[in-house]
Design an enzyme around this catalytic site. Sequence first.
Site, PDB file in Angstrom:
ATOM      1  N   CYS A  46      -4.969 -11.981  -9.944  1.00  0.00           N
ATOM      2  CA  CYS A  46      -5.168 -12.652  -8.668  1.00  0.00           C
ATOM      3  C   CYS A  46      -5.675 -14.078  -8.908  1.00  0.00           C
ATOM      4  O   CYS A  46      -6.428 -14.329  -9.851  1.00  0.00           O
ATOM      5  CB  CYS A  46      -6.165 -11.879  -7.820  1.00  0.00           C
TER       6      CYS A  46
ATOM      7  N   CYS B 252      -9.429  -4.341 -14.028  1.00  0.00           N
ATOM      8  CA  CYS B 252      -9.495  -4.237 -12.572  1.00  0.00           C
ATOM      9  C   CYS B 252      -9.812  -2.821 -12.125  1.00  0.00           C
ATOM     10  O   CYS B 252     -10.141  -2.593 -10.961  1.00  0.00           O
ATOM     11  CB  CYS B 252      -8.181  -4.697 -11.947  1.00  0.00           C
TER      12      CYS B 252
ATOM     13  N   CYS C  63     -13.541  -5.213  -4.574  1.00  0.00           N
ATOM     14  CA  CYS C  63     -12.291  -5.868  -4.183  1.00  0.00           C
ATOM     15  C   CYS C  63     -11.111  -5.249  -4.923  1.00  0.00           C
ATOM     16  O   CYS C  63     -10.069  -4.949  -4.328  1.00  0.00           O
ATOM     17  CB  CYS C  63     -12.381  -7.365  -4.461  1.00  0.00           C
ATOM     18  N   CYS C  64     -11.267  -5.039  -6.219  1.00  0.00           N
ATOM     19  CA  CYS C  64     -10.199  -4.424  -7.012  1.00  0.00           C
ATOM     20  C   CYS C  64      -9.902  -3.009  -6.527  1.00  0.00           C
ATOM     21  O   CYS C  64      -8.743  -2.583  -6.513  1.00  0.00           O
ATOM     22  CB  CYS C  64     -10.585  -4.391  -8.489  1.00  0.00           C
TER      23      CYS C  64
ATOM     24  N   CYS D 213      -9.465 -14.892  -9.515  1.00  0.00           N
ATOM     25  CA  CYS D 213     -10.106 -14.239 -10.667  1.00  0.00           C
ATOM     26  C   CYS D 213      -9.408 -14.534 -11.992  1.00  0.00           C
ATOM     27  O   CYS D 213      -9.661 -13.857 -12.994  1.00  0.00           O
ATOM     28  CB  CYS D 213     -10.165 -12.726 -10.440  1.00  0.00           C
TER      29      CYS D 213
END
EC number: 1.8.4.10
Length: 252
Positions: free
Chosen positions: A208, A235, A125-126, A211
């Site tokens: 985010c 990240c 995702c990062c 997280c």
Amino acid sequence: MAFASDESASPWSSTRLAALNAQFEPHGPKAILNWATHTFGDDLAQGTGFGPSGIVIMHMLADLRPGTTVFYLDTDLLFPETYELCDDLDERLDVDVTRVHGGLSLDEQAEQEGEELWNRNPNRCCFLRKVKPLRNFLDDRRAWITGVRRDQSERRADTDILSWEGQYGVFKINPLANWTQKEVWKYLFEHDLPYNPKHDQGYPSLGCVPCTEPVDQADGYSREGRWSDRDKTECGLHTSPEDEDGAHAAES
């Protein structure tokens, strides 16, 4: 303080980088930023998530070189307070605040990768929402300013003020590397600068929403609360492809 400025070689030799770091170490961030703006000009950009360190640098750049590009990575998952702070700083400071987005909506990501990728594979995702967009944005730049400090985490304890970032093809400048959290907040208060109100609600660091969590008692590091249920502290923006369990290998 005038530092040596010769931009003919890229990347510069490790000997030259070491010499510049030795020159920078005893001087304050404004002197380092002054060198950076004169050396790289329009090929320079600051990246920030609008944390305290980033705001300090924005304020200094607005004074040293008005109109400098200051970009943020919009993951579509930032706190509402972060977006509000972005707008406030854009109005207050004479810098060019620029939104960087990877072009992948959350719905598109869910279709391609499955729902809530940040819970199942946060490294992936990062990469999709931060690392890849950053690579694209820095493609036509020569230098990237960040707010990374040595006191933010054990992983960042050996941060250089100036380094060559091969994965992005740019020089990375960390003018606050040897500043402390106390010095950063002192500067913010002295210059009456705004900051994210979530910091007063137990959030040492803000990324985010899914997280990031508040912490009851900090252990002295300002990145606590990020991926708190995982063995993950970065990240991927400031790590090599081999770090973070192969965070960047997640691109494949």
